[in-house]
Design an enzyme around this catalytic site. Structure first.
Site, short mmCIF file in Angstrom:
data_model
loop_
_atom_site.label_atom_id
_atom_site.label_comp_id
_atom_site.label_asym_id
_atom_site.label_seq_id
_atom_site.Cartn_x
_atom_site.Cartn_y
_atom_site.Cartn_z
N GLY A 165 0.78 -1.22 0.00
CA GLY A 165 0.00 0.00 0.00
C GLY A 165 0.81 1.27 0.00
O GLY A 165 0.25 2.37 -0.09
N GLU A 200 -4.45 2.60 -12.33
CA GLU A 200 -5.40 1.50 -12.51
C GLU A 200 -6.80 1.97 -12.18
O GLU A 200 -6.99 2.85 -11.33
CB GLU A 200 -5.06 0.33 -11.57
CG GLU A 200 -3.97 -0.58 -12.06
CD GLU A 200 -3.81 -1.79 -11.14
OE1 GLU A 200 -3.07 -2.69 -11.54
OE2 GLU A 200 -4.40 -1.81 -10.05
N ARG A 291 7.81 -15.85 -4.46
CA ARG A 291 8.36 -16.36 -3.21
C ARG A 291 7.29 -17.15 -2.49
O ARG A 291 6.14 -17.23 -2.93
CB ARG A 291 8.83 -15.20 -2.32
CG ARG A 291 7.73 -14.17 -2.08
CD ARG A 291 8.04 -13.22 -0.97
NE ARG A 291 7.14 -12.09 -0.92
CZ ARG A 291 5.92 -12.10 -0.41
NH1 ARG A 291 5.42 -13.22 0.10
NH2 ARG A 291 5.18 -11.01 -0.39
#
Length: 447
Positions: A165, A200, A291
Site C-alpha cells: 500500500g 489503474e 516467493r
C-alpha cells in the site's frame, strides 16, 4: 539433495524452513542479528552466524554478510523465506555467482515480476486478464487526468516498485489528481528509491484472490487452488482462507487453468503466487509474488502438500512428481495473523513474553517462534504467530478457530487475538460476505 541450507530470514518462517530441512535430512545454518541471538530458529539450527546489529539494513538485508556466512559454513543453498531479500534479484544472482543454489525462481523472473508495469505487460502477453489502466508509467498530472477520464473515475495511482500500500493513492475526481500524484510519488521515492507511478481503475467491492502455483525446471506446472485474502487493513493481510467462499468450482477451474498455462509459457520455476482482484464474476491480475507467501499454510492444509519441501526439491532439479489431477482440495482452512499490537489502536507492543500457551488438537497448527521468557525485539515486523485451523467444512473450521483463539495465551504483550475473535463472530464473515474494504469499515478507519 542439499547437505546444508542457510536460512536467510528470522522468526516463524526461519523456524518453518528449519523444520522442513530437518525432515529431509538437511542441516541448517541460521543467520541472526545481535537482537535475535536468543531466537528460537537460532537455538534449533545446526549452526548459527551473527551477521550484524539489530537494524535490518545492517543484518538481514546485508547481502555480503549472508553470502559470507553461507561460504564459511559450507552451505550448498540459501532459502530466503519471505520479506527481506526473498524478492531481490540482485541477491539471487549473488547467491548463484558464489556457486550456491537460490531456493526460489530465477533472478530474471524475480526482476520481471518485481516491476509492477513489466509484470502487467508480461501478464497480458501470457493471457491473464488485467485491471484497466495505464500501459506504462505515468509521468505527469495531466497524463493522470487524461487517462482517468478515459477509463472512468475513481482510479488508483500506484508505485511501480510498490507493495503493502505504500505509494498508492485513490483519486475520485480530477481535482484530486495533483495532490494524489505528488503524495504517491514522494512515498514511492522514500519507500523504494523509485518514484515511478502507474494508474489503474479502482474497483469498488472486489475480493483479493490469489492462486498458488508450483513449477519445476522440466516444464511441469500445477496450481494448488486459491486463497481468499480479502480481509486487509491498510493493504496488509490480516486473515486468509482457502478455498474462497466467493468462488464456485467453474470459476476456480477457469482461473487455475489460466494461471497454470501462463506459468508454463513463462517457464517459471519454484513456488509463486499470482494475485487477482475478483468482482462480479471476473478476475483482474494485480501482481505476482515470486516467493513463499505468509499464508502458504492454508494451502498446505487443504492439499496436504509441504510447500517448503517442494521448493527445496525443485531447487535441486528434481521433477514435481505430480500432475494437476493429483491435486485434490480437501475441506477448509483459515489463517489468523497474530500481531504484537493493541487490538484496537494497532500500536506495536514488543516486549517480554511472560506466558505462552498455544492451542492444539485436531486440525490446529501454530507457526510461531515465541516461547515463554523470550523478549520480542522492536526492530522488525510485529507478526508473532500464525494460527492455522482446518476442518471438513467452513463451518467446522470456524467453530474450531473460535475454540483455538479462546485457548491461545500470549502473556506480557498486547496481541490482535481479540480482534480475530470479533472478526470471526461477525455475521458478514460467517456468511463469507466481505471484500477488501470490509475490515477497514469494521475497525472504523478510512478506506
Amino acid at each position: 539433495m542439499f547437505d546444508k541450507v542457510l536460512i536467510a530470514n528470522r522468526g516463524e518462517i526461519a523456524l518453518r524452513i528449519h523444520r522442513a530441512c530437518h525432515e529431509m535430512g538437511i542441516q541448517t545454518v541460521a543467520v541472526h542479528s545481535t537482537a535475535d541471538a536468543n531466537a528460537m530458529h537460532v537455538r534449533l539450527a545446526d549452526e548459527s552466524v551473527c551477521i550484524g546489529p539489530p537494524q535490518a539494513s545492517q543484518s538481514y538485508l546485508n547481502m555480503a554478510a549472508i553470502i559470507s556466512a553461507a561460504t564459511i559454513t559450507g552451505a550448498n543453498a540459501v532459502h530466503p523465506g519471505y520479506g527481506f531479500l526473498s524478492e531481490n534479484a540482485k541477491f539471487a544472482e549473488m547467491v548463484e555467482d558464489h556457486g550456491l543454489t537460490f531456493i526460489g525462481p530465477t533472478p530474471e523472473h524475480i526482476r520481471m515480476m518485481g516491476d509492477k508495469i513489466v509484470a502487467k505487460q508480461t501478464a497480458e502477453q501470457l493471457g491473464l486478464p488485467l485491471v484497466p489502466g495505464s500501459s506504462g508509467a505515468v509521468s505527469s498530472v495531466a497524463e493522470v487526468k487524461a487517462l482517468a477520464a478515459k477509463i472512468g473515475f475513481p482510479v488508483l495511482i500506484k508505485a511501480v516498485a510498490g507493495g503493502g500500500g505504500r505509494g498508492m493513492k485513490g483519486i475520485a475526481s480530477a481535482d484530486q489528481a495533483e495532490e494524489a500524484f505528488n503524495l504517491a510519488q514522494a512515498e514511492a521515492k522514500a519507500a523504494f528509491g523509485n518514484d515511478s507511478l502507474y494508474l489503474e481503475k479502482y474497483l469498488g467491492h472486489p475480493r483479493h484472490i490469489e492462486i498458488q502455483v508450483l513449477a519445476d525446471n522440466h516444464g511441469n506446472v500445477v496450481h494448488l487452488g486459491e486463497r481468499d485474502c480479502s480481509l486487509q487493513r491498510r493493504h496488509q493481510k490480516v486473515l486468509e482462507e482457502a478455498p474462497s467462499p466467493a468462488l464456485n468450482e467453474s470459476q476456480r477451474r477457469r482461473i487455475g487453468g489460466q494461471v497454470t498455462a501462463a506459468m508454463r509459457k513463462l517457464g517459471y520455476r519454484g513456488v509463486g503466487t499470482v494475485e487477482f482482484l475478483f468482482q462480479d464474476g471476473e478476475f483482474y491480475f494485480i501482481e505476482m509474488n515470486t516467493r513463499l507467501q505468509v499464508e502458504h499454510p492454508v494451502t498446505e492444509a487443504i492439499t496436504r502438500l509441504d510447500l517448503v519441501r517442494e521448493q527445496i526439491r525443485v531447487a535441486t532439479g528434481a521433477p514435481l512428481g505430480l500432475v494437476q489431477d493429483d491435486i485434490v482440495l480437501r475441506g477448509h482452512a483459515i489463517e489468523c495473523r497474530i500481531n504484537a499490537e493493541n487490538a484496537e489502536t494497532f500500536v506495536p507492543c514488543p516486549g517480554r513474553i511472560t506466558d505462552y500457551h498455544p492451542p492444539g488438537g485436531l486440525g490446529v497448527r501454530v507457526d510461531s517462534a515465541l516461547y515463554s521468557g523470550y523478549t520480542m525485539p522492536p526492530y522488525y515486523d510485529s507478526m508473532v504467530a500464525k494460527l492455522v485451523v482446518s476442518g471438513t467444512s467452513r463451518n467446522e473450521c470456524l467453530m474450531r478457530l473460535r475454540r483455538s483463539l479462546e485457548e491461545y495465551v500470549i502473556g506480557g504483550i498486547d496481541t490482535t487475538i481479540p480482534l480475530h475473535q470479533k472478526l470471526i463472530a461477525h455475521p458478514d464473515f460467517i456468511d463469507g460476505n466481505y471484500d477488501i474494504n470490509w475490515l477497514e469499515r469494521f475497525v472504523g478507519l478510512k478506506t
